[in-house]
Scaffold this active site. Structure first.
Site, PDB file in Angstrom:
ATOM      1  N   TYR A   3      38.348  30.021  37.343  1.00 45.89           N
ATOM      2  CA  TYR A   3      39.572  31.184  37.432  1.00 45.89           C
ATOM      3  C   TYR A   3      41.024  30.530  37.123  1.00 45.89           C
ATOM      4  CZ  TYR A   3      35.374  32.622  40.049  1.00 45.89           C
ATOM      5  OH  TYR A   3      34.071  32.752  40.626  1.00 45.89           O
ATOM      6  N   CYS A  14      31.572  16.322  30.470  1.00 45.99           N
ATOM      7  CA  CYS A  14      31.417  15.810  29.468  1.00 45.99           C
ATOM      8  C   CYS A  14      32.154  16.756  28.659  1.00 45.99           C
ATOM      9  CB  CYS A  14      30.206  15.825  28.833  1.00 45.99           C
ATOM     10  SG  CYS A  14      29.169  17.301  29.059  1.00 45.99           S
TER      11      CYS A  14
HETATM   12  N1  LLP Z   1      32.237  41.510  50.342  1.00 44.90           N
HETATM   13  C1  LLP Z   1      31.825  41.662  48.957  1.00 44.90           C
HETATM   14  C2  LLP Z   1      31.138  42.969  48.894  1.00 44.90           C
HETATM   15  C3  LLP Z   1      32.131  40.768  48.171  1.00 44.90           C
HETATM   16  O1  LLP Z   1      31.819  40.986  46.874  1.00 44.90           O
HETATM   17  C4  LLP Z   1      32.840  39.585  48.526  1.00 44.90           C
HETATM   18  C5  LLP Z   1      33.155  38.628  47.343  1.00 44.90           C
HETATM   19  C6  LLP Z   1      33.389  39.549  49.717  1.00 44.90           C
HETATM   20  C7  LLP Z   1      33.200  40.425  50.606  1.00 44.90           C
HETATM   21  C8  LLP Z   1      34.247  38.137  50.037  1.00 44.90           C
HETATM   22  O2  LLP Z   1      35.151  38.135  49.505  1.00 44.90           O
HETATM   23  P1  LLP Z   1      36.230  37.052  49.862  1.00 44.90           P
HETATM   24  O3  LLP Z   1      36.750  37.241  51.309  1.00 44.90           O
HETATM   25  O4  LLP Z   1      35.676  35.768  49.858  1.00 44.90           O
HETATM   26  O5  LLP Z   1      37.573  37.237  49.019  1.00 44.90           O
HETATM   27  N2  LLP Z   1      33.971  32.998  43.292  1.00 44.90           N
HETATM   28  C9  LLP Z   1      35.329  33.712  43.363  1.00 44.90           C
HETATM   29  C10 LLP Z   1      35.091  34.744  44.408  1.00 44.90           C
HETATM   30  C11 LLP Z   1      34.279  35.921  44.260  1.00 44.90           C
HETATM   31  C12 LLP Z   1      34.201  36.789  45.113  1.00 44.90           C
HETATM   32  C13 LLP Z   1      32.844  37.587  45.143  1.00 44.90           C
HETATM   33  N3  LLP Z   1      32.849  38.788  46.111  1.00 44.90           N
HETATM   34  C14 LLP Z   1      36.443  32.800  43.773  1.00 44.90           C
HETATM   35  O6  LLP Z   1      35.961  31.488  43.866  1.00 44.90           O
HETATM   36  O7  LLP Z   1      37.504  33.048  43.796  1.00 44.90           O
END
Ligand code: LLP
Length: 406
Positions: free
Chosen positions: A306, A333
């Site tokens: 990201y 790598c």
């Molecule tokens: N609720 C739903 C339906 C979601 O899809 C997500 C995150 C959350 C809650 C929690 O969101 P947060 O509070 O963490 O922003 N891998 C990415 C983030 C992907 C989020 C996916 N869904 C990153 O590392 O930034």
């Protein structure tokens, strides 16, 4: 020396080895407290989006603090159950899964959050009015840190389009579905926190028009945390005031005090986490210095996936006056840069490099790429440190490989 509570990173690295994820459990409790305070005056329910960090002990800590769970797979649900959750405390928010998985979730007794019209139809045919359900609505709002983590816009695969409200209602009527919740999640790392209010108002309109028996409104998550000093973040207190006001007005007009749900991932666990890695090599190339550490994008993919910025500290010498500019890179790598052009106190071979804000989507997105072991995890809580996941071994790498006689 950089410390996490009363433990220097050197002592943690010596005790558990590197690379190592370390989480500060008290910091998680502090974040839970901030959310509770921000939404005082509503009937708030927190559902930790455990995809951010699925270590079972983190879930236990959430449970101890009265935080429920949001899961996206039945595997996450099994972990939550092992952490002591009752199935009804677990909200299941899948995206495009096989119906057999939905059936498994029902059999486990999870709370269902359904996100497509075909799924609603199938669900209606089999379960009719027998189970309470929540509907994931796509409010058609473009927000989120990058397009990869924006989920509430018109072109996103998530949720049932708000423009299909009449169609939703037809299916609901046809099967007598018991809609007790409406949900939206605009996307992670939103820049403009006000979108949550905009999205909430769209859900309120649906509630007045079609759904008289709601028990909760789930406003998802996406709160922006600080990845660097002076970073733009969600001012939770300010946002809280705005949300509480519109939410209470909604309840009054709706004629019922419904619960306000959120599903925070990053807000609860991002800042609590540190990835500790040891400097294997310090390389002075013409025009660029590299610190190569014993970790890589296989352990923390956010910078490469990201372009995420994570603050990096020389944990062995955080306050050193002599500084140098480095690219902090991994041992994989292909290009795996944790941080570019970082001016930090001079790094020597063997120093502990600390990558901050690594609690959310760090270990949970880690892989065995290059056949490397995934890191160990440790929890510092109330002044004590605990190993909460052992480092992998060659046995883990080989566990599911089938050896043929070739
Ligand atoms: N609720 C739903 C339906 C979601 O899809 C997500 C995150 C959350 C809650 C929690 O969101 P947060 O509070 O963490 O922003 N891998 C990415 C983030 C992907 C989020 C996916 N869904 C990153 O590392 O930034």
């Amino acid at each position: 020396m950089f410390s996490i509570q009363n433990y220097t990173v050197e002592s943690l690295a010596n005790q558990f080895g590197t690379p190592l994820y370390v989480y500060d459990g008290n910091k998680i409790e502090e974040q839970i407290g901030k959310m509770r305070k921000a939404y005082e005056g509503t009937n708030l329910k927190l559902k930790y989006a455990c995809k951010a960090l699925t270590n079972i002990n983190i879930m236990k800590l959430m449970r101890k603090n009265g935080v429920d769970i949001d899961v996206v797979s039945t595997q996450e649900a099994h972990l939550a159950i092992l952490a002591g959750y009752e199935p009804h405390q677990i909200q299941y928010t899948p995206s495009g899964v096989a119906f057999s998985e939905v059936q498994e979730a029902v059999a486990l007794g999870l709370r269902m959050n359904l996100d497509s019209l075909p799924l609603l139809e199938k669900f209606g045919q089999i379960y009719g009015s027998s189970l309470p359900i929540c509907l994931r609505i796509n409010p058609h709002i473009m927000e989120g840190g990058t397009i990869k983590i924006s989920t509430g816009h018109k072109d996103s695969k998530f949720g049932i389009s708000i423009e299909q409200a009449d169609e939703i209602y037809e299916v609901v009527k046809k099967y007598g579905l018991r809609v007790v919740g409406l949900h939206q999640h605009t996307g992670s790392d939103f820049k403009n926190a006000h979108v949550i209010i905009e999205a909430a108002e769209k859900l309120f309109e649906l509630a007045y028009k079609y759904f008289p028996n709601l028990e909760f409104i789930d406003l998802g998550s996406g709160f922006k945390v600080a990845y660097k000093e002076d970073d733009h973040i969600t001012d939770m207190e300010k946002l809280g005031k705005g949300v509480v006001k519109v939410f209470n007005e909604f309840c009054e007009k709706y004629g019922k005090e419904v619960e306000l749900w959120f599903e925070p991932g990053k807000f609860l666990v991002s800042e609590c986490g540190y990835l500790l890695a040891r400097a294997n090599v310090v390389k002075h190339n013409p025009g660029r210095n590299f610190v190569g550490v014993d970790s890589g994008l296989n352990h923390l993919i956010r910078p490469m996936m990201y372009d995420a910025y994570h603050e990096i500290v020389n944990g062995s010498n955080p306050d050193g006056e002599e500084k140098e500019k480095y690219d902090i890179v991994g041992y994989i790598c292909e290009t795996d840069t944790f941080g570019k052009d970082r001016t930090i106190p001079v790094v020597n071979e063997g120093d502990i490099i600390v990558i901050k804000n690594a609690g959310a989507y760090g270990f949970s997105m880690a892989s065995n790429y290059n056949s490397r072991f995934r890191p160990a995890e440790a929890l510092v809580y109330n002044g004590e440190v605990h190993l909460i996941r052992k480092r992998e071994t060659m046995e883990d790498i080989l566990k599911n490989q089938v050896m043929l006689e070739l």
